[in-house]
Design an enzyme around this catalytic site. Structure first.
Site, mmCIF file in Angstrom:
data_model
loop_
_atom_site.group_PDB
_atom_site.id
_atom_site.type_symbol
_atom_site.label_atom_id
_atom_site.label_comp_id
_atom_site.label_asym_id
_atom_site.label_seq_id
_atom_site.Cartn_x
_atom_site.Cartn_y
_atom_site.Cartn_z
ATOM 1 C CG HIS A 18 74.666 -0.944 -24.388
ATOM 2 N ND1 HIS A 18 73.981 -1.930 -23.729
ATOM 3 C CD2 HIS A 18 74.200 0.227 -23.868
ATOM 4 C CE1 HIS A 18 73.164 -1.401 -22.842
ATOM 5 N NE2 HIS A 18 73.264 -0.080 -22.911
ATOM 6 C CG HIS A 21 70.244 -0.496 -26.292
ATOM 7 N ND1 HIS A 21 71.484 0.091 -26.237
ATOM 8 C CD2 HIS A 21 69.480 0.136 -25.394
ATOM 9 C CE1 HIS A 21 71.452 1.050 -25.338
ATOM 10 N NE2 HIS A 21 70.244 1.093 -24.811
ATOM 11 C CB CYS A 126 67.158 10.674 -12.715
ATOM 12 S SG CYS A 126 68.359 9.831 -13.786
ATOM 13 C CB CYS A 129 65.314 7.159 -15.945
ATOM 14 S SG CYS A 129 65.612 7.559 -14.245
ATOM 15 C CB CYS A 145 69.251 8.185 -10.640
ATOM 16 S SG CYS A 145 68.204 7.040 -11.529
ATOM 17 C CG HIS A 148 70.400 6.062 -15.082
ATOM 18 N ND1 HIS A 148 69.033 6.187 -14.959
ATOM 19 C CD2 HIS A 148 70.623 5.507 -16.286
ATOM 20 C CE1 HIS A 148 68.466 5.738 -16.054
ATOM 21 N NE2 HIS A 148 69.395 5.316 -16.873
ATOM 22 C CE LYS A 303 70.085 -0.882 -17.434
ATOM 23 N NZ LYS A 303 69.657 0.431 -17.843
ATOM 24 C CE LYS A 306 71.663 4.675 -23.942
ATOM 25 N NZ LYS A 306 70.722 4.711 -25.063
HETATM 26 O O1 ME8 Z 1 64.646 3.417 -21.458
HETATM 27 N N1 ME8 Z 1 70.631 -5.248 -19.966
HETATM 28 O O2 ME8 Z 1 65.576 3.645 -23.557
HETATM 29 P P1 ME8 Z 1 67.032 3.037 -23.395
HETATM 30 C C1 ME8 Z 1 69.520 -5.625 -20.601
HETATM 31 N N2 ME8 Z 1 63.678 5.271 -24.264
HETATM 32 N N3 ME8 Z 1 68.762 -4.790 -21.333
HETATM 33 C C2 ME8 Z 1 69.166 -3.518 -21.419
HETATM 34 C C3 ME8 Z 1 70.333 -3.048 -20.778
HETATM 35 C C4 ME8 Z 1 71.084 -3.995 -20.020
HETATM 36 N N4 ME8 Z 1 72.205 -3.679 -19.398
HETATM 37 N N5 ME8 Z 1 70.473 -1.734 -21.052
HETATM 38 C C5 ME8 Z 1 69.438 -1.392 -21.863
HETATM 39 C C6 ME8 Z 1 64.615 3.822 -22.605
HETATM 40 N N6 ME8 Z 1 68.650 -2.471 -22.082
HETATM 41 C C7 ME8 Z 1 63.376 4.528 -23.120
HETATM 42 C C8 ME8 Z 1 62.314 3.475 -23.392
HETATM 43 S S1 ME8 Z 1 59.910 2.773 -24.255
HETATM 44 C C9 ME8 Z 1 58.467 3.539 -24.471
HETATM 45 C C10 ME8 Z 1 61.012 4.034 -23.870
HETATM 46 C C11 ME8 Z 1 67.440 -2.528 -22.916
HETATM 47 O O3 ME8 Z 1 67.780 3.394 -24.630
HETATM 48 C C12 ME8 Z 1 66.216 -2.904 -22.081
HETATM 49 O O4 ME8 Z 1 65.199 -3.341 -22.935
HETATM 50 O O5 ME8 Z 1 67.618 3.400 -22.095
HETATM 51 C C13 ME8 Z 1 65.840 -1.558 -21.508
HETATM 52 O O6 ME8 Z 1 64.510 -1.514 -21.034
HETATM 53 C C14 ME8 Z 1 66.043 -0.664 -22.719
HETATM 54 O O7 ME8 Z 1 67.197 -1.229 -23.396
HETATM 55 C C15 ME8 Z 1 66.299 0.775 -22.335
HETATM 56 O O8 ME8 Z 1 66.766 1.479 -23.459
#
Ligand code: ME8
Length: 664
Positions: A18, A21, A126, A129, A145, A148, A303, A306
């Protein structure tokens, strides 16, 4: 000039990407392009995080294997990054053998440092995360959490632990040392406070989770997903590869690298600013030189996530306006480091004012006048003495300083200052009148040249932000080669007498009202509820077809079928008692008209005493998957209105009804 390594988080593959990301990846791409313009040797890494319970469960829900789900979502990420013209050097997947070798090497080194031991482990977990929390950290009713807003589960198992506590002091020293490695400052203080209050050792293996990398030397255990995932930052460079197999990327960009930067969202600060540096210290690997945590894109004050189900996906915006308009909007709208709200209305307004009007109209007006006055060519006489020169130098310095400090909004504002000033300059000199009075004079040439030169500098500064449209603006004003170097920001680069084709509209104005009425209904929540018949009596109301359009300000619209899949029932509380050792939980036996009563556990003890509930009625979600809270199984969830201060107020029928009565 030197090496510049930068990474995005690797994204989970339990659902499609979304705006959140995309944002981090767009920031990374903009920065990577800018650093290349500055002459740096850039390595830009992104990828996907494919192991863990969340992904295992998401795949099970769809009746496919986890790797099939991962492959599907990864191909979507690849499509998207192609669509946005993302210039990453590498895309790492945690299911790749090269990554597994990197993780195994990390575990081997941490074990060799004497930092691993085996012990029993319990806590609130959770699965979104993949993190254990203490009851104090949860801080909300229902043991939700904090990130989330979802119920956590009580977990208890034998795990391998990492001696995180040993790194408390070294971490504080690192946080306090020299140039601050954690940005922005407020996040650094947050991390410092967290470490200072004391670190507990961290469990880094999981039992009974098959979808992961087997923990070396511990049959039946897999590597904790965060130790697995964080290692991607070096595994992709060849860390742990057999000697001579991976080239010298690891030495070049990490071990001997000048800049090692992780861009992350603020949701994963603890993992990146505490766990990761501690793992690296233990393994004897250099630490990142900087970790930059940006804020969240919000929707309806929450926030965008997903798991919350309030996401905006980029598809319709990209289809309608191309990728660059969204790139521009996201980088212009959010102050890097703070939260921002996404709205279609703000998108349209910014597009119309900044791109269609300020940039598009200025460029096209200048091109039209030049073509008219100088036989379809750029003005023949340049100008090296006018008020815009000094301003352009100031703006370029401001732009560079902002870009060096990752203040993307500031960089764009600086460029727009030059655009605004160029417009003022034109309005004051009225070249459209001069054409009529003087024809193609030298004075007219100078005025138009100055205007076009200002647009050229702005478009050059926009190259990292709008990689498709900025070169087209440049081509449109007669600059054939879009030089991707910071030297091209200097005043004086516009060629004279160059052929100037008619400018096609680059930023056609959006009819706001029409656009707002056509916005597609947001897709349903990411984990679709199982198919269910609509509740009896749910006769479509006249005009219900209009419900296909989203009610104003509602992002996550569901249809009546989806609502019908949630079974809400009235329950009679037969017994209620406090859960030992918990400040928040109450255990209840509730009659839901099923013969035997159900056990429910609810996080409402701070608002209700057990005796206030026994004998009363509550409303419960009756078909929720059972969850364990403090070792007690909860078969359903009690509904309460959660007030701003977190205090729950139970929902009850106005008058008593038979236990088991459906709420719909
Ligand atoms: O946490 N606003 O993956 P993830 C801004 N796999 N940025 C956002 C956002 C939002 N509402 N939602 C997601 C993970 N992001 C782990 C990470 S790294 C070794 C492992 C962005 O798919 C932001 O960069 O939940 C956040 O840190 C990341 O997507 C989380 O993606």
């Amino acid at each position: 000039m030197g090496t510049y390594y930068l990474s995005t988080p690797i994204y989970y593959v339990n659902d499609l990407p979304h705006i959140g990301h995309i944002y981090t990846t767009l920031v990374a791409d903009t920065l990577a392009r800018y650093r290349r313009m500055a002459g740096d040797d850039v390595f830009f890494l992104t990828g996907t995080d494919e192991h863990g319970q969340n992904i295992e469960r998401a795949a099970a829900r769809q009746g496919i294997r986890p790797i099939e789900l991962a492959d599907r979502v990864v191909s979507r990420y690849h499509d998207l990054w192609r669509r946005f013209d993302i210039t990453h050097q590498d895309f790492v997947r945690t299911t790749e053998p090269r990554h597994r070798r990197g993780v195994e090497e990390m575990v081997r080194r941490i074990a060799a440092a004497g930092d691993l031991y085996v012990a029993p482990h319990e806590g609130w977990y959770c699965s979104s995360c993949e993190t254990f929390y203490t009851e104090k950290e949860l801080g909300q009713p229902g043991n939700l959490c904090p990130t989330h807003d979802r119920a956590t589960e009580w977990k208890s198992e034998e795990n391998v632990f990492f001696r995180l506590s040993k790194y408390e002091r070294p971490l504080l020293e690192w946080i306090d040392s020299g140039a601050p490695a954690i940005q922005p400052e407020s996040r650094r203080n947050e991390v410092r406070a967290f470490v200072e209050q004391g670190l507990r050792d961290l469990s880094v293996s999981r039992a009974a989770l098959e979808w992961g990398i087997p923990f070396p030397g511990r049959p039946g255990q897999t590597v904790y997903v965060w130790l697995d995932a964080l290692s991607n930052y070096v595994s992709a460079l060849g860390f742990g590869a057999p000697a001579g197999a991976g080239g010298d990327l690891y030495e070049r960009y990490w071990e001997r690298g000048d800049v090692r930067l992780h861009l992350i969202g603020k949701d994963i600060i603890r993992h990146h600013c505490v766990y990761w540096p501690a793992f690296l210290m233990s393994a004897g690997v250099p630490l990142p030189t900087m970790i930059w945590a940006h804020g969240w894109w919000l929707r309806d004050q929450k926030k965008m996530s997903k798991s919350v189900g309030n996401v905006v996906r980029p598809d319709h915006l990209v289809e309608r306006f191309g990728p660059d308009a969204l790139r521009y909007f996201l980088l212009r709208e959010m102050v890097f480091g703070q939260d921002a709200s996404f709205s279609d209305e703000a998108f349209v307004e910014r597009y119309n004012s900044d791109l269609a009007n300020d940039l598009g109209n200025t460029a096209s007006r200048l091109v039209t006048l030049s073509r008219q006055a100088f036989g379809g060519r750029t003005p023949p006489v340049p100008c090296d003495d006018n008020p815009l020169i000094a301003l352009a130098a100031e703006v370029v310095a401001e732009y560079r300083q902002a870009m060096d400090g990752l203040a993307f909004q500031g960089a764009l504002r600086a460029l727009w200052r030059l655009l605004a000033e160029a417009n003022q300059y034109l309005v004051a000199r009225e070249p459209w009148k001069t054409i009529r009075s003087e024809g193609a004079s030298d004075a007219l040439s100078r005025v138009l040249w100055n205007g076009l030169e200002s647009v050229r500098i702005v478009a050059t500064g926009l190259l990292p932000f709008m990689p498709t449209l900025a070169p087209r603006v440049l081509a449109g004003i007669g600059v054939a080669e879009a030089r991707g170097s910071l030297a091209a920001l200097a005043w004086g680069g516009l060629p004279t007498g160059r052929e100037l084709p008619a400018l096609e509209p680059l930023f056609p104005r959006i009819d706001k009202e029409k656009y707002m009425s056509e916005i597609p209904t947001p897709p349903p929540a990411p984990t679709p509820a199982p198919e269910a018949a609509p509740p009896a009596g749910a006769v479509p109301q006249p005009g219900a077809a209009a419900a296909a359009a989203a009610p104003a300000n509602v992002a996550n619209v569901i249809d009546i079928q989806q609502f019908g899949a949630v079974e809400l029932k009235v329950g009679q509380v037969l017994l209620c008692e406090a859960v030992p050792k918990s400040e928040k939980l109450l255990r209840m036996m509730v009659d839901v008209g099923e013969g035997a009563p159900r056990q429910l556990v609810a996080g409402i003890a701070k608002a209700y005493r057990p005796e206030q509930l026994t004998g009363t009625q509550v409303v419960i979600v009756a078909n929720l998957k059972a969850a364990k809270l403090m070792g007690l199984e909860s078969n359903g969830m009690v509904l309460a209105a959660t007030q701003a201060d977190g205090q729950p107020v139970l929902l009850r029928p106005e008058t008593a009804v038979a236990p088991g009565t459906r709420v719909k």
